[in-house]
Design a protein around this motif. Sequence first.
Motif, PDB file in Angstrom:
ATOM      1  N   UNK B 223      13.708  -9.250  11.661  1.00 56.91           N
ATOM      2  CA  UNK B 223      12.697  -9.163  12.723  1.00 56.91           C
ATOM      3  C   UNK B 223      12.743 -10.500  13.452  1.00 56.91           C
ATOM      4  N   UNK B 224      12.210 -10.543  14.679  1.00 58.60           N
ATOM      5  CA  UNK B 224      12.285 -11.809  15.415  1.00 58.60           C
ATOM      6  C   UNK B 224      11.565 -12.944  14.680  1.00 58.60           C
ATOM      7  N   UNK B 225      11.980 -14.164  14.960  1.00 58.85           N
ATOM      8  CA  UNK B 225      11.305 -15.328  14.423  1.00 58.85           C
ATOM      9  C   UNK B 225      11.403 -16.440  15.462  1.00 58.85           C
ATOM     10  N   UNK B 226      10.287 -16.814  16.022  1.00 54.97           N
ATOM     11  CA  UNK B 226      10.313 -17.865  17.031  1.00 54.97           C
ATOM     12  C   UNK B 226      11.300 -17.512  18.128  1.00 54.97           C
ATOM     13  N   UNK B 227      12.229 -18.421  18.392  1.00 58.66           N
ATOM     14  CA  UNK B 227      13.212 -18.158  19.439  1.00 58.66           C
ATOM     15  C   UNK B 227      14.480 -17.505  18.895  1.00 58.66           C
ATOM     16  N   UNK B 228      14.519 -17.294  17.585  1.00 56.34           N
ATOM     17  CA  UNK B 228      15.718 -16.691  16.999  1.00 56.34           C
ATOM     18  C   UNK B 228      15.655 -15.173  17.101  1.00 56.34           C
ATOM     19  N   UNK B 229      16.787 -14.580  17.461  1.00 56.70           N
ATOM     20  CA  UNK B 229      16.865 -13.130  17.598  1.00 56.70           C
ATOM     21  C   UNK B 229      17.081 -12.486  16.237  1.00 56.70           C
TER      22      UNK B 229
ATOM     23  N   UNK C 120      18.953   5.919  -3.753  1.00 53.08           N
ATOM     24  CA  UNK C 120      17.650   5.261  -3.762  1.00 53.08           C
ATOM     25  C   UNK C 120      16.510   6.232  -3.544  1.00 53.08           C
ATOM     26  N   UNK C 121      16.864   7.476  -3.094  1.00 48.42           N
ATOM     27  CA  UNK C 121      15.845   8.522  -2.845  1.00 48.42           C
ATOM     28  C   UNK C 121      14.656   7.981  -2.056  1.00 48.42           C
ATOM     29  N   UNK C 122      13.453   8.139  -2.666  1.00 46.88           N
ATOM     30  CA  UNK C 122      12.236   7.796  -1.925  1.00 46.88           C
ATOM     31  C   UNK C 122      11.932   6.300  -2.029  1.00 46.88           C
ATOM     32  N   UNK C 123      12.918   5.453  -1.791  1.00 48.12           N
ATOM     33  CA  UNK C 123      12.609   4.018  -1.884  1.00 48.12           C
ATOM     34  C   UNK C 123      12.300   3.477  -0.486  1.00 48.12           C
ATOM     35  N   UNK C 124      11.917   2.225  -0.452  1.00 46.78           N
ATOM     36  CA  UNK C 124      11.501   1.651   0.832  1.00 46.78           C
ATOM     37  C   UNK C 124      12.630   1.671   1.851  1.00 46.78           C
ATOM     38  N   UNK C 125      13.854   1.376   1.392  1.00 41.29           N
ATOM     39  CA  UNK C 125      15.007   1.367   2.292  1.00 41.29           C
ATOM     40  C   UNK C 125      15.084   2.677   3.072  1.00 41.29           C
ATOM     41  N   UNK C 126      14.909   3.784   2.360  1.00 38.13           N
ATOM     42  CA  UNK C 126      15.066   5.085   3.012  1.00 38.13           C
ATOM     43  C   UNK C 126      13.842   5.457   3.838  1.00 38.13           C
ATOM     44  N   UNK C 127      12.670   4.986   3.403  1.00 36.64           N
ATOM     45  CA  UNK C 127      11.482   5.221   4.229  1.00 36.64           C
ATOM     46  C   UNK C 127      11.596   4.436   5.542  1.00 36.64           C
ATOM     47  N   UNK C 128      12.187   3.246   5.441  1.00 35.34           N
ATOM     48  CA  UNK C 128      12.360   2.427   6.643  1.00 35.34           C
ATOM     49  C   UNK C 128      13.462   2.976   7.546  1.00 35.34           C
ATOM     50  N   UNK C 190       6.387   1.047   9.929  1.00 35.99           N
ATOM     51  CA  UNK C 190       7.409   0.422  10.774  1.00 35.99           C
ATOM     52  C   UNK C 190       7.064  -1.028  11.103  1.00 35.99           C
ATOM     53  N   UNK C 191       5.795  -1.314  11.253  1.00 34.02           N
ATOM     54  CA  UNK C 191       5.420  -2.704  11.519  1.00 34.02           C
ATOM     55  C   UNK C 191       5.553  -3.550  10.259  1.00 34.02           C
ATOM     56  N   UNK C 192       5.398  -2.930   9.120  1.00 32.51           N
ATOM     57  CA  UNK C 192       5.678  -3.626   7.854  1.00 32.51           C
ATOM     58  C   UNK C 192       7.169  -3.938   7.779  1.00 32.51           C
ATOM     59  N   UNK C 193       7.982  -2.969   8.204  1.00 34.72           N
ATOM     60  CA  UNK C 193       9.427  -3.203   8.270  1.00 34.72           C
ATOM     61  C   UNK C 193       9.715  -4.410   9.163  1.00 34.72           C
ATOM     62  N   UNK C 194       8.944  -4.561  10.216  1.00 36.82           N
ATOM     63  CA  UNK C 194       9.100  -5.709  11.111  1.00 36.82           C
ATOM     64  C   UNK C 194       8.324  -6.920  10.636  1.00 36.82           C
ATOM     65  N   UNK C 195       7.826  -6.865   9.403  1.00 37.94           N
ATOM     66  CA  UNK C 195       7.150  -8.004   8.764  1.00 37.94           C
ATOM     67  C   UNK C 195       5.941  -8.494   9.581  1.00 37.94           C
ATOM     68  N   UNK C 196       5.366  -7.617  10.425  1.00 38.72           N
ATOM     69  CA  UNK C 196       4.217  -8.017  11.245  1.00 38.72           C
ATOM     70  C   UNK C 196       4.450  -9.395  11.856  1.00 38.72           C
ATOM     71  N   UNK C 197       5.651  -9.558  12.426  1.00 40.88           N
ATOM     72  CA  UNK C 197       6.036 -10.893  12.877  1.00 40.88           C
ATOM     73  C   UNK C 197       5.208 -11.340  14.081  1.00 40.88           C
TER      74      UNK C 197
END
Lengths: 212, 563, 298
Positions: B223-229, C120-128, C190-197
């Motif tokens: 996922x993005x981080x600061x200015x890093x893609x 991995x079946x129903x693991x996080x990787x596949x849910x993501x 999906x936002x968890x997958x994106x780590x709520x960055x």
Amino acid sequence: MPDRYPGYDVLAKRHTPSWNEQTRRVIDRRLAVPRTPRFLSDHEFATVQAIAAEVVPQPVHRPPVPVAALIDAKLLDDIQDGFRAADMPRQRTAWLRGLQALDAEAQAAHGAAFRALTAERRCDLLLQMKQGALKHDSWGGMSPVNFFKQRLLHDIVEAYWSHPTAWNEIGWGGPASPRGYVRMGYDERDPWEAAEAHGDADAASRKNRHVG
Amino acid sequence: MPMQRPERTAMLADPLAEPRGKDGRAPDVFRPGGWVPMRQYRESEPVDFLIVGTGAGGGTLACRLAEAGFSVVGLDAGPWFRPLDDFASDEAEQSKLYWTDDRISTGANPLQLGSNNSGKAVGGSTVHFAMVSLRFRPEWFRARTLLGYGADWPIDWREMWSYYAEVEQALKIAGPISYPWGPKRPRYPYRAHELNAAALALAEGCEKLGVAWSETPLATLSAPRGLAHPCVYRGFCVTGCSTNAKQSALVTWIPHAVAAGAELRDLSMAGRIEVDAAGRAVGVHYFREDAWHFQQARNVVVAGYAIETPRLLLNSTTDRYPDGLANSSGLVGRYLTVQANQAAWGLSKREIRSYKGPPSLALTEHWNYDDRKDFFGGYCYMSQGPLPQLWANTLATARGLWGAPLMEAMENYNHQVGLKIVGEMMPQANNRVTLADDKDQYGLPIARVEYAWCDNDRRLIDHALDFMTQALQAIDASDIWQQTDDTCHINGTARMGIDPRTSVVDADCRSWDIPNLWICDGSVFPTVGGVNPSLTIQAIACRTANRIRALAARGELERRAHV
Amino acid sequence: MTASRQALQSMLDQLDALQIEADRCAATVRAARRLNRGSALLAASVLMDSAVEHYRGNFTNRAMYTPLLISVLTLAISAHGTTDRRPASHRVRHGIAVAAAATGLAGTAFHIRNVLKRPGRLDWQNLFYGAPVGAPMAILLAGLLGSAAEWVRDTPNHMPPRLFGIPAGRALAALSGLGLLCTSGEAALLHFRGAFHNRAMFAPVTLPPIGAALLLNAAVAPKCRERWLTRVWLQLIMLMGLTGVGFHAWGIHRAMGGWRNWSQNVVDGPPLPAPPSFTGLALAGLAALGLLRDHEDA
């Protein structure tokens, strides 16, 4: 042998987001490598060509990858690997001595320079080199086995597969920045990747026309 | 009026020809052609810490020490790249990241150096590492006592566990939600990446053989981080990441170090550490812009990785230290320990196209944690994604193909599937770095690297090759062959320990002989474990920075409290 | 554009309000048309989202075209329904709405099957990264809303509209509330997958569940004419859904190569068409509130 990736040309992607400016510069420079020797002598250059013809035999229906020219450029720039065996000199010396020794072996065995031999005899000499069967004095303490593996094979193979023509034949996606890839799984192909024939050359060829 | 762009020429300048980190500024790795201000120190004024090398060890330490308020100068022999500007999508071109200076490699099993294990750039080998960020198995820190081989580390695993977490956070490691092996660890800051076909093949093989597998914790952004893609799965990871997704020292520790007041000098080759009459390090002679310079320092840290570190120490002999610095034990350069890097390869009927995505998206550490084996140590194995030059070279030099068979084998490139280990080799005193008679371009004696496998190494390799072959057979791969001779990661030439007679540095990476000379990189590893070392090197550096702060607070930086 | 649409909307609403006085059954038509609009937004979101996602999956299975077809049809019947002021249901519209709902159920089954086939079946990787298990829910909801629109519209004069034997306002409030919850769950995954960055990524996992709670409360609580908080909250969610598109467009811009690299980033980056699902469901919620207000016993 039919093309595995019919009609695929990685250079068609040159102006897509798969290539950036710095990559275009690098590949352009490589494609424009002078076809005449700058570091090696004409004879040495021709000998490298003769060796390369055995190591990476190329089809006749397309312009050849200029393997000898790429190796000549590498020697001119003196880009090294970062290590050498104790019985190996640095790469420039190694190549010059190795080519000389190969000629000496050819002379001793067949009375002619290596490049003048038949393909069969060239191949045989290279095989003997690989197996450590060459013992001529002109090797000057350098190990023919190491020369074969660490210089000759290594440099020729890396030169050949640094060229877009070689990438086309194996269906590699080629340069990829800023655009990388989206489809990652089994049998998944992005529209900008090479399509494999899988028995239907026309279909693959149609797809390959659109990778650019 | 046209906008003035004084950076323009500098942006196009060759970073290998002319240093960038000077005149009070450093390249901004996040902005094409950009610059950031950088503090400058005078050579005649001793800085608190002069660090030689800016990779996983030196870069991390420079950051943490600068943040702690110390004056820090870092030297790196390599150029200071801006990945967005300087990295092409090309294997041959990107060999500019490697340490390709002359070295001699010898012994019964000579190592391949350069591309696979040595970097020459600000950021060191992390600029081209495969980003695999694994923790040691806790028992490895007491390998001698608990497992019966190698040597004990002078550091407790529980302490390391917190430093691992610190580094994982600093690099925003993208890893699985739960990791199948070892003690509990905090959640990885970023989620694991999508598996490519090569990784799915590993997973299927593991499931068929009944061993656990996992997404590999990787130092590349999901996922993005600061200015890093975030990662775009372009697959050129080990030839340099042009998107800044890879969390190398170059784009993590080093920008922070500069912001915190450290000065880093690129294209600066250290040649000799100067020691005064009292036997204390006083600075480093280094070569930059066609001249030798001397930077004074109150402390010198050597962080050049396991070949350049002993080489610099051995190249710095004085009357008082005729065998090189920090070498009263005679162990500088000894116990060079690499890792086994054997592979099994096969062909899948399906298209794998392993050139897409980071090369090692999935792994199994099963044999690091299962002790029912006929050898010491362990190994993990990972999915692979070699680019064409590397793959052709592997087929030619490791499989012995040339001519038509090579051309045919290369045509199968997109169907190739491979598994490769990172395996623990045993530390042996006779595997070592010494100096050769030949000189390099700086006029310095080059390193001579000697390596031989022991029986245990061979048993580990046989076990791994056998198991990986089974894993490939289990997924119906054809044309399976074994790559038997590769190694990776160089460690152990200035090992840490609790006894000055059997080690070079203490747990704080401080040399036993010279209290203001420190060593902070993979050289200090007494054992190497069966995982990639970068995370551990960075964790050790974070710990060293903490220890230095504590020692400074107690006034023990100048001299050792008690030995 | 939006302003003029809103102006037009408010004029229509005023006209509607006049009609209520004349004929109470017009209220059910108005609610039905609102439901049609909600259904349309959901269908549009499904159309574009499944187009992108199934394009990514190379349409390896013919069935992957189904959601595209059915969401186009759903859009068409919703448009037809929105302009239709007659207080009677329409057999074709209803049929297609039911088909859309069925497609949603079948799609969920397909997606679960895809996930279960992967290691991995129903693991996080596949849910993501496997076929998104929650995604076909959107077309199910679009179908249910379209269906509900027909039921409500079909209510005889002077009868309170009912769905499945429950007063229609309450049933719809519950349905849109549950829809919001599910959609929020998918955004959470999906936002968890994106780590709520980015902190804004918390909005679709906090606002909708509160909206859902308010709607569920409306579904079961005693009658109450003015649910201004629920109304405002749903309007907030509508706005969030539209703003989300902007955030996702920014996300594509800030990926490597930005919009110039659209062929990768539109597919791999944050999904542009996803956030308006929230707007569609909030619209449905507002329709439910309207029914509850207009029919005291609904």
